[in-house]
Design an enzyme around this catalytic site. Structure first.
Site, PDB file in Angstrom:
ATOM      1  N   TYR A  36       0.832  -1.207   0.000  1.00 24.92           N
ATOM      2  CA  TYR A  36       0.000   0.000   0.000  1.00 24.92           C
ATOM      3  C   TYR A  36       0.862   1.250   0.000  1.00 24.92           C
ATOM      4  O   TYR A  36       2.066   1.207   0.257  1.00 24.92           O
ATOM      5  CB  TYR A  36      -0.971   0.009   1.189  1.00 24.92           C
ATOM      6  CG  TYR A  36      -0.368   0.396   2.525  1.00 24.92           C
ATOM      7  CD1 TYR A  36       0.474  -0.475   3.212  1.00 24.92           C
ATOM      8  CD2 TYR A  36      -0.652   1.632   3.101  1.00 24.92           C
ATOM      9  CE1 TYR A  36       1.016  -0.117   4.446  1.00 24.92           C
ATOM     10  CE2 TYR A  36      -0.117   1.986   4.335  1.00 24.92           C
ATOM     11  CZ  TYR A  36       0.713   1.113   5.009  1.00 24.92           C
ATOM     12  OH  TYR A  36       1.253   1.464   6.210  1.00 24.92           O
ATOM     13  N   ARG A  55       8.621   4.454  -4.304  1.00 18.50           N
ATOM     14  CA  ARG A  55       8.624   3.449  -3.219  1.00 18.50           C
ATOM     15  C   ARG A  55       7.650   2.317  -3.549  1.00 18.50           C
ATOM     16  O   ARG A  55       7.921   1.158  -3.266  1.00 18.50           O
ATOM     17  CB  ARG A  55       8.270   4.110  -1.892  1.00 18.50           C
ATOM     18  CG  ARG A  55       8.415   3.148  -0.717  1.00 18.50           C
ATOM     19  CD  ARG A  55       8.241   3.831   0.613  1.00 18.50           C
ATOM     20  NE  ARG A  55       6.910   4.361   0.780  1.00 18.50           N
ATOM     21  CZ  ARG A  55       6.541   5.175   1.771  1.00 18.50           C
ATOM     22  NH1 ARG A  55       7.422   5.528   2.693  1.00 18.50           N
ATOM     23  NH2 ARG A  55       5.310   5.623   1.861  1.00 18.50           N
ATOM     24  N   LYS A 150       6.506  -1.849   2.059  1.00 23.20           N
ATOM     25  CA  LYS A 150       5.286  -1.274   2.639  1.00 23.20           C
ATOM     26  C   LYS A 150       4.135  -2.270   2.489  1.00 23.20           C
ATOM     27  O   LYS A 150       3.214  -2.095   1.677  1.00 23.20           O
ATOM     28  CB  LYS A 150       4.960   0.090   2.012  1.00 23.20           C
ATOM     29  CG  LYS A 150       4.073   0.934   2.922  1.00 23.20           C
ATOM     30  CD  LYS A 150       4.139   2.392   2.528  1.00 23.20           C
ATOM     31  CE  LYS A 150       3.124   3.256   3.245  1.00 23.20           C
ATOM     32  NZ  LYS A 150       3.199   3.271   4.697  1.00 23.20           N
ATOM     33  N   GLU A 182      11.172   3.109  14.731  1.00 20.16           N
ATOM     34  CA  GLU A 182      10.375   4.166  14.095  1.00 20.16           C
ATOM     35  C   GLU A 182       9.013   4.198  14.754  1.00 20.16           C
ATOM     36  O   GLU A 182       8.727   3.411  15.658  1.00 20.16           O
ATOM     37  CB  GLU A 182      10.243   3.931  12.586  1.00 20.16           C
ATOM     38  CG  GLU A 182       9.581   2.629  12.212  1.00 20.16           C
ATOM     39  CD  GLU A 182       9.575   2.345  10.716  1.00 20.16           C
ATOM     40  OE1 GLU A 182       9.478   3.281   9.906  1.00 20.16           O
ATOM     41  OE2 GLU A 182       9.657   1.157  10.360  1.00 20.16           O
ATOM     42  N   LEU A 207      10.780   1.503   7.408  1.00 20.77           N
ATOM     43  CA  LEU A 207      10.226   1.906   6.119  1.00 20.77           C
ATOM     44  C   LEU A 207      10.937   3.194   5.681  1.00 20.77           C
ATOM     45  O   LEU A 207      11.043   4.127   6.482  1.00 20.77           O
ATOM     46  CB  LEU A 207       8.725   2.187   6.254  1.00 20.77           C
ATOM     47  CG  LEU A 207       8.077   2.567   4.925  1.00 20.77           C
ATOM     48  CD1 LEU A 207       7.830   1.326   4.084  1.00 20.77           C
ATOM     49  CD2 LEU A 207       6.778   3.320   5.152  1.00 20.77           C
TER      50      LEU A 207
END
Ligand code: PDD
Length: 287
Positions: A36, A55, A150, A182, A207
């Site tokens: 996604y 990405r 992702k 993160e 990510l």
């Protein structure tokens, strides 16, 4: 939300959300076998669109899903959704899964990927978090070893955010061996007492944030010292400032960690300035 039905995109068609339906055999649903992206919209324009598409291409490449449309076509779909839904401020969500087939871990190479995009209204610019900063709560990082992809497998993040909320925080910082990896849906930063901006470098541990990429380039351009390296929770407790970046928040100050104030417990000048720089650039480069 407006009273008009929301128009979504599903596998080539633009249609009201209520009319969009997917197979119960979709591998995104059965296996979390999908990717996604979340792209911000300000004043009806896409923010950092090219970074998100780069990405996306990387993520699908890593798990061997073929995008059913070109990235130029994705931009056209995103713009049309923004237009048809009169979206001025909010998000565009994109999900591509491997497609539908009888449940089996293995899959045939001729599956037709499912491509879904929809918009979501959300205030992004003039929000309380930008003025007041946010509280974060730390949780163990329960995720897999390829966090650079992702993937739609977000259960650890759902659990992390649920726990953070129960502890009065609006974001979770995931911690592994004493190091902050993160946020559950954001990149984490600290600013040292001598003004250095620190965030983890790109690797499979996190990510690679698009907002991070844009913000760090601007920080460097303006002469800020940026250090890309992991930082420990102990360092974060002693930091002058802390912050987070994401498409859904842009740049926001973190003013407390596990109930302990960061610096003087108020948004500090470095992260505030970074938000201004980011927004200025986002407007200039929006499409
Ligand atoms: N999340 N790290 C994680 C784990 C994320 O899920 C996100 C974004 C980020 C920031 O990436 P970017 O700056 O490209 O948004 C970092 C999105 C917003 C989400 O899941 O809703």
């Amino acid at each position: 939300m407006s009273s008009q039905p929301r128009i979504v995109y599903l596998n080539g068609a633009f249609l009201p959300a209520e009319e969009a339906s997917l197979s119960i055999f979709d591998r995104g649903f059965l296996f979390g076998d999908g990717i996604y992206e979340v792209t911000a919209v300000l004043e009806g324009k896409l923010i950092d669109a090219a970074l998100h598409l780069t990405r996306l291409k990387r993520s699908v490449g890593e798990i061997g899903i073929h995008l059913p449309v070109t990235t130029d076509e994705i931009v056209e779909i995103e713009r049309r959704l923004v237009r048809e839904n009169n979206l001025t401020e909010g998000l565009v969500y994109l999900q591509v899964t491997r497609g539908a087939a009888d449940r089996d871990f293995l899959y045939s190479d001729d599956l037709k990927p499912t491509l879904l995009l929809f918009t979501q209204e959300k205030r992004l610019e003039h929000v309380a978090s930008a003025e007041k900063g946010v509280a974060v709560a730390t949780v163990p990082d329960l995720r897999w070893a390829r966090r650079d992809i992702k993937s739609v497998c977000l259960l650890p993040q759902v659990m992390a955010k649920r726990e953070a909320k129960a502890r009065g925080a609006s974001e979770a910082w995931m911690v592994e061996e004493g190091v902050v990896t993160e946020g559950a849906s954001s990149t984490a930063y600290i600013v040292t007492t001598d003004g250095r901006l620190i965030t983890r470098g790109s690797s499979s541990k996190t990510l690679p944030g698009c907002t991070r990429l844009a913000a760090l380039a601007l920080a460097r351009e303006k002469g800020l010292t940026v250090e890309e390296r992991p930082f420990t929770l102990e360092e974060a407790f002693g930091a002058q400032e802390a912050g987070l970046t994401s498409a859904s928040n842009f740049v926001v100050s973190v003013v407390s960690i596990d109930g302990r104030p960061v610096g003087d417990g108020k948004p500090g000048p470095v992260i505030r300035r970074l938000r201004e720089l980011y927004l200025e650039n986002a407007r200039q480069t929006a499409i």
